[in-house]
Scaffold this motif. Structure first.
Motif, short mmCIF file in Angstrom:
data_model
loop_
_atom_site.label_atom_id
_atom_site.label_comp_id
_atom_site.label_asym_id
_atom_site.label_seq_id
_atom_site.Cartn_x
_atom_site.Cartn_y
_atom_site.Cartn_z
N MET A 163 67.61 32.23 -12.44
CA MET A 163 68.59 32.76 -13.23
C MET A 163 69.72 32.89 -12.41
O MET A 163 70.95 32.82 -12.98
CB MET A 163 68.19 34.31 -13.55
N VAL A 164 69.59 32.95 -11.18
CA VAL A 164 70.87 32.98 -10.39
C VAL A 164 71.45 31.58 -10.41
O VAL A 164 72.72 31.33 -10.48
CB VAL A 164 70.53 33.41 -8.81
N GLY A 165 70.65 30.80 -10.30
CA GLY A 165 71.40 29.04 -10.55
C GLY A 165 71.94 29.00 -11.78
O GLY A 165 72.91 28.23 -11.87
N ASP A 166 71.19 29.36 -12.99
CA ASP A 166 71.56 29.29 -14.32
C ASP A 166 73.07 29.94 -14.35
O ASP A 166 74.01 29.54 -14.98
CB ASP A 166 70.73 29.79 -15.13
N TRP A 167 73.09 31.17 -14.02
CA TRP A 167 74.20 31.89 -13.82
C TRP A 167 75.40 31.39 -13.09
O TRP A 167 76.63 31.37 -13.62
CB TRP A 167 74.03 33.34 -13.29
N LYS A 168 75.19 30.69 -12.01
CA LYS A 168 76.25 29.95 -11.30
C LYS A 168 76.81 28.76 -12.24
O LYS A 168 78.17 28.80 -12.15
CB LYS A 168 75.92 29.54 -9.75
N VAL A 169 75.83 28.06 -12.46
CA VAL A 169 76.37 26.98 -13.66
C VAL A 169 77.28 27.32 -14.82
O VAL A 169 78.36 27.11 -14.93
CB VAL A 169 75.23 26.12 -13.98
N PHE A 170 76.54 28.54 -15.50
CA PHE A 170 77.19 29.17 -16.74
C PHE A 170 78.58 29.67 -16.23
O PHE A 170 79.65 29.33 -17.11
CB PHE A 170 76.20 30.28 -16.95
N SER A 171 78.73 30.38 -14.89
CA SER A 171 80.09 30.94 -14.77
C SER A 171 81.17 29.84 -14.42
O SER A 171 82.19 30.08 -14.71
CB SER A 171 79.81 32.10 -13.76
N LEU A 172 80.59 28.85 -13.77
CA LEU A 172 81.70 27.89 -13.54
C LEU A 172 81.88 27.29 -15.01
O LEU A 172 83.37 26.91 -14.79
CB LEU A 172 80.88 26.78 -12.81
N GLU A 173 81.17 27.00 -15.83
CA GLU A 173 81.64 26.34 -17.05
C GLU A 173 82.65 27.24 -17.67
O GLU A 173 83.48 26.76 -18.45
CB GLU A 173 80.47 26.03 -17.90
N ILE A 174 82.35 28.53 -17.79
CA ILE A 174 83.26 29.44 -18.53
C ILE A 174 84.35 29.72 -17.86
O ILE A 174 85.52 29.68 -18.48
CB ILE A 174 82.60 30.97 -18.60
N ASN A 175 84.45 29.46 -16.39
CA ASN A 175 85.87 29.71 -15.55
C ASN A 175 86.66 28.37 -15.94
O ASN A 175 87.86 28.58 -15.96
CB ASN A 175 85.34 29.94 -14.13
N TYR A 176 86.00 27.40 -16.24
CA TYR A 176 86.86 26.16 -16.76
C TYR A 176 87.59 26.46 -17.83
O TYR A 176 88.70 25.90 -17.89
CB TYR A 176 85.64 25.02 -16.77
#
Length: 113
Positions: free
Chosen positions: A85-98
């Motif tokens: 979940m932490v890994g998924d969150w990091k990827v997701f938040s990077l994509e949203i921040n984009y």
């Protein structure tokens, strides 16, 4: 905070807290509520589900302030789930921040093609 956002992230928050130390339900609410508005009626069903799915287990501990309390402790399966979940969150938040940082969606699509 939008309730849809909360539903998706509370599991991550709860598992993260009980990975750090064993906690009882009300303590979990008290630790989360200064940052994310939650109530016991939100957290206890989540704790029941996490226990049923094997991500945490419970035990009872006597309390000097009243009846024994049910503590939650993360399991090995729960630690693996949390790590994913932490890994998924990091990827997701990077994509949203984009998108939040003002990138033109049309331009970004051209970069991906």
């Amino acid at each position: 905070m939008n309730s849809q956002y909360k539903k998706g992230i509370l599991e991550l928050c709860v598992l993260s807290l009980i990975e750090q130390e064993d906690l009882y339900g009300y303590e979990i609410v008290q630790r989360i509520s200064p940052r994310i508005e939650v109530t016991e009626s939100t957290i206890y069903p989540l704790l029941r589900r996490l226990t049923k799915e094997g991500y945490c287990r419970t035990y009872m501990r006597d309390s000097s302030e009243g009846p024994a309390r049910k503590y939650y402790v993360i399991t090995t399966v729960g630690k693996k789930h949390l790590s994913k979940m932490v890994g998924d969150w990091k990827v997701f938040s990077l994509e949203i921040n984009y998108f939040l940082e003002g990138v033109n969606v049309d331009e970004s699509q051209n970069e991906l093609d």
